[in-house]
Design a protein around this motif. Structure first.
Motif, PDB file in Angstrom:
ATOM      1  N   SER A 173       0.815  -1.228   0.000  1.00 21.15           N
ATOM      2  CA  SER A 173       0.000   0.000   0.000  1.00 21.15           C
ATOM      3  C   SER A 173       0.843   1.270   0.000  1.00 21.15           C
ATOM      4  CB  SER A 173      -0.919   0.009   1.221  1.00 21.15           C
ATOM      5  OG  SER A 173      -0.164   0.171   2.415  1.00 21.15           O
ATOM      6  N   LYS A 174       2.151   1.130   0.301  1.00 19.21           N
ATOM      7  CA  LYS A 174       3.088   2.268   0.361  1.00 19.21           C
ATOM      8  C   LYS A 174       2.734   3.250   1.479  1.00 19.21           C
ATOM      9  CE  LYS A 174       4.666   0.461  -3.465  1.00 19.21           C
ATOM     10  NZ  LYS A 174       5.772  -0.522  -3.390  1.00 19.21           N
ATOM     11  N   GLU A 175       2.113   2.749   2.543  1.00 22.41           N
ATOM     12  CA  GLU A 175       1.764   3.615   3.672  1.00 22.41           C
ATOM     13  C   GLU A 175       2.777   3.454   4.796  1.00 22.41           C
ATOM     14  OE1 GLU A 175      -2.197   2.594   4.732  1.00 22.41           O
ATOM     15  OE2 GLU A 175      -3.092   3.435   2.921  1.00 22.41           O
ATOM     16  N   LYS A 176       2.768   4.420   5.716  1.00 24.86           N
ATOM     17  CA  LYS A 176       3.733   4.416   6.826  1.00 24.86           C
ATOM     18  C   LYS A 176       3.209   3.586   7.991  1.00 24.86           C
ATOM     19  CE  LYS A 176       5.667   8.116   8.297  1.00 24.86           C
ATOM     20  NZ  LYS A 176       5.822   9.493   8.837  1.00 24.86           N
ATOM     21  N   TYR A 177       4.109   2.864   8.613  1.00 19.37           N
ATOM     22  CA  TYR A 177       3.742   2.055   9.772  1.00 19.37           C
ATOM     23  C   TYR A 177       3.224   2.940  10.901  1.00 19.37           C
ATOM     24  CZ  TYR A 177       4.116  -1.396  13.524  1.00 19.37           C
ATOM     25  OH  TYR A 177       3.841  -2.229  14.579  1.00 19.37           O
ATOM     26  N   THR A 178       3.873   4.053  11.130  1.00 13.28           N
ATOM     27  CA  THR A 178       3.520   4.910  12.270  1.00 13.28           C
ATOM     28  C   THR A 178       2.203   5.649  12.078  1.00 13.28           C
ATOM     29  OG1 THR A 178       4.997   6.595  11.341  1.00 13.28           O
ATOM     30  CG2 THR A 178       5.867   5.216  13.121  1.00 13.28           C
ATOM     31  N   ASP A 179       1.585   5.504  10.896  1.00 10.52           N
ATOM     32  CA  ASP A 179       0.264   6.108  10.665  1.00 10.52           C
ATOM     33  C   ASP A 179      -0.875   5.132  10.953  1.00 10.52           C
ATOM     34  OD1 ASP A 179       1.378   8.502   9.865  1.00 10.52           O
ATOM     35  OD2 ASP A 179       1.326   8.008   7.718  1.00 10.52           O
ATOM     36  N   GLN A 180      -0.558   3.885  11.311  1.00 13.87           N
ATOM     37  CA  GLN A 180      -1.583   2.853  11.436  1.00 13.87           C
ATOM     38  C   GLN A 180      -2.259   2.859  12.808  1.00 13.87           C
ATOM     39  OE1 GLN A 180      -2.184   1.344   8.455  1.00 13.87           O
ATOM     40  NE2 GLN A 180      -0.530   2.773   7.912  1.00 13.87           N
ATOM     41  N   LYS A 181      -3.553   2.514  12.792  1.00 10.70           N
ATOM     42  CA  LYS A 181      -4.310   2.244  14.019  1.00 10.70           C
ATOM     43  C   LYS A 181      -4.676   0.763  13.995  1.00 10.70           C
ATOM     44  CE  LYS A 181      -7.482   5.510  13.576  1.00 10.70           C
ATOM     45  NZ  LYS A 181      -8.672   6.342  13.914  1.00 10.70           N
ATOM     46  N   VAL A 182      -4.264   0.049  15.029  1.00 13.58           N
ATOM     47  CA  VAL A 182      -4.376  -1.411  15.038  1.00 13.58           C
ATOM     48  C   VAL A 182      -5.404  -1.850  16.066  1.00 13.58           C
ATOM     49  CG1 VAL A 182      -3.140  -3.579  15.339  1.00 13.58           C
ATOM     50  CG2 VAL A 182      -1.945  -1.592  14.371  1.00 13.58           C
ATOM     51  N   MET A 183      -6.367  -2.641  15.631  1.00 14.09           N
ATOM     52  CA  MET A 183      -7.343  -3.233  16.541  1.00 14.09           C
ATOM     53  C   MET A 183      -7.175  -4.751  16.516  1.00 14.09           C
ATOM     54  SD  MET A 183     -11.514  -2.911  16.645  1.00 14.09           S
ATOM     55  CE  MET A 183     -11.436  -1.195  17.181  1.00 14.09           C
ATOM     56  N   ILE A 184      -7.057  -5.330  17.714  1.00 15.79           N
ATOM     57  CA  ILE A 184      -6.908  -6.779  17.849  1.00 15.79           C
ATOM     58  C   ILE A 184      -8.131  -7.317  18.569  1.00 15.79           C
ATOM     59  CG2 ILE A 184      -5.516  -8.637  18.818  1.00 15.79           C
ATOM     60  CD1 ILE A 184      -3.117  -6.660  18.585  1.00 15.79           C
TER      61      ILE A 184
END
Length: 543
Positions: A278-289
């Motif tokens: 996707s060419k997106e930044k890791y630090t821009d992600q919101k992760v739900m588990i």
């Protein structure tokens, strides 16, 4: 001089029909074998034909285990040619049936060790006897309290350790002469076993508390003394014990917990692979588990550590992670929080109506995560409603329904692709067939721990790393996530299991190089690639 029977009954020495006539004369094997001398390749062909004739998976497993007990080199030469086909047979999911029937099927311990909490004074003797004079570099140990999908199976769970080591050798080439499967028999709470007159383990409930931890500590101390080059792998321990044991030893010895760290690394590698696409930044992600047990909390921890590896503070990193369990989104005042969950709870003041976040849909609607990971074993919970809500705010949603087996998966890959019009980046916990949608073939990565732990283990052992720290694990995750072909339409976020032997060596070299760069090796290693290749074992006969 050993007798013919001693040689033919020793799986590390036996070549069967591949003994040359010169060897047969020298080893007193004349007349003890049919006269024809076969090559290893001919033996592999013959044994595979026999394997294919077995009526079901359990019979296939029994056949392979018999071969394993008879001729270790032939077993691994055969498995090397059929890794994808054999892995479900020697390990998950067929191993579950073998564990259930362990008492009835038991014929030979398959070079495993059995340590009893009723006799802690025998730990050293037991380890020496089980090792049989071999140079043990890798131990997989379980107490079998939390075997994935089937729970507490006492001493029967040793089959887990045996199967795991088979994958280590088949995938990464770790010498089977250097490995030892172990079970810590601390009792069982499985009434079915306790009432079974054929049960082979200790007939009492599980020992808890300080006596349990003292037993574990004596095992660790003794194993470290006996095997100075040891890499210790923990498998299928209960949730509280798994976390406590890892916390106690991870900075002191070379150790690894696959349920906590392995699952987390593979999930992290999948995210990194998806972001390469996707060419997106890791630090821009919101992760739900969704599912905050041992696996879910372990994934959260690895993702959290990666946020910090990429420059975020602890406080900033935690803001990117949301845990949802049976109670809904986990808050600071949620009842019965585990130690592993507590670092990731949220404050109710963050939300206008926190009480409404007791369902997954409402949590997704309020937070709009870019990454949704399922370890809940609640089938179908990643519904069309949930997924479409997520996709309203995220261009390339990363969705990993990781629960297995198939009937427990949170969603099917084909549904996720269809519901997001081909935009979802998907990995599943089970093997998933490619999905055809609007002229594109979407390959679905399998978040199988076997993608990671064999290569990681080979790299750790080859480099003589003193510890398996977060920097090392991050390097492994990036190496695995970096294998994806990000320019191919429909590319998988993780490499395919059928390429396991190829990328395991690559992963090992990356891990060994990272250990060298960190200066955490027990001895000076100058060339990571050479160290890995020298350590790697191939199933070939020698004179």
């Amino acid at each position: 001089m050993k007798t013919a029977q001693e040689i033919l009954n020793n799986p590390f020495m036996n070549k069967g029909t591949a003994f040359t006539m010169e060897e047969r004369k020298a080893l007193n094997l004349i007349g003890a074998l049919p006269p024809t001398v076969q090559t290893l390749e001919e033996q592999v062909e013959r044994t595979y034909k026999q394997f294919c004739k077995k009526a079901n998976n359990q019979e296939k497993r029994i056949y392979l285990m018999t071969l394993f007990n008879t001729n270790r080199i032939l077993f691994y030469a055969l498995m090397a040619q059929h890794v994808v086909e054999f892995m479900p047979i020697v390990y998950d999911p067929v191993v579950a049936d073998a564990i259930r029937q362990y008492d009835e099927l038991f014929m030979k311990p398959q070079d495993a060790g059995f340590l009893s909490i009723d006799h802690p004074e025998d730990i050293e003797t037991s380890l020496i006897n089980a090792a049989g004079g071999r140079d043990i570099r890798l131990i997989v140990v379980t107490d079998a309290e939390a075997i994935l999908g089937i729970g507490d199976w006492g001493v029967n769970g040793v089959a887990i350790s045996i199967g795991k080591l088979m994958v280590y050798t088949a995938a990464a080439g770790i010498n089977p002469d250097n490995v030892l499967p172990l079970v810590l028999d601390v009792g069982t709470n499985n009434k079915q076993l306790l009432d079974n007159p054929l049960y082979l383990g200790n007939r009492h409930e599980r020992v808890r508390g300080q006596a349990y931890y003292d037993f574990v500590d004596k095992f660790v101390t003794t194993a470290e003394k006996l095997f100075p080059h040891l890499y210790l792998h923990w498998e299928d321990f209960g949730r509280p014990n798994a976390a406590a044991i890892l916390k106690k030893y991870q900075e002191k010895i070379t150790t690894f917990n696959d349920d906590i760290q392995g699952t987390g690394i593979v999930a992290l590698a999948g995210i990194l692979g998806a972001l390469n696409i996707s060419k997106e930044k890791y630090t821009d992600q919101k992760v739900m588990i969704f599912g905050a047990g041992t696996a879910g909390a372990g994934i959260a921890h690895q993702i959290f550590e990666e946020f910090m590896q990429q420059g975020l503070s602890e406080e900033e990193a935690r803001k990117h992670i949301y845990l949802v369990d049976k109670q809904g989104l986990l808050f600071e005042d949620t009842n019965d929080l585990t130690e592993a969950q507590k670092p990731f709870v949220r404050q109710r003041s963050e939300f206008e109506n926190s009480a409404s976040l007791a369902t997954l849909y409402n949590a997704v609607k309020a937070i709009h995560p870019s990454v949704l990971i399922g370890t809940s074993t609640q089938p179908g919970k990643f519904s069309e409603e949930v997924v479409k809500e997520m996709a309203t705010a995220v261009k390339r949603p990363i969705i990993f329904p990781l629960s297995n087996p198939t009937e427990l998966a949170e969603a099917k890959a084909e549904d996720l692709i269809r519901w997001t019009d081909g935009h979802a980046l998907v990995a599943t916990g089970i093997p998933s067939a490619p999905v055809e949608y609007k002229g594109v073939t979407y390959n679905i990565g399998q978040a199988n721990n076997a993608l990671m732990y064999p290569g990681l283990g080979l790299g750790v052992i080859a480099s003589t790393a003193k510890v398996v720290n977060q920097t090392l694990l991050s390097a492994a995750a990036h190496a695995l996530g970096g294998i994806v072909n990000s320019d191919q339409p429909g590319a998988a976020v993780l490499p395919p299991v059928d390429k396991l032997t190829e990328f395991s060596e690559h992963l090992a070299i990356v891990v060994a190089q990272n250990a060298i760069q960190q200066g955490i090796t027990k001895k000076k290693i100058n060339n990571a690639q050479e160290a890995v290749r020298q350590m790697k074992w191939l199933p070939k006969y020698t004179e």
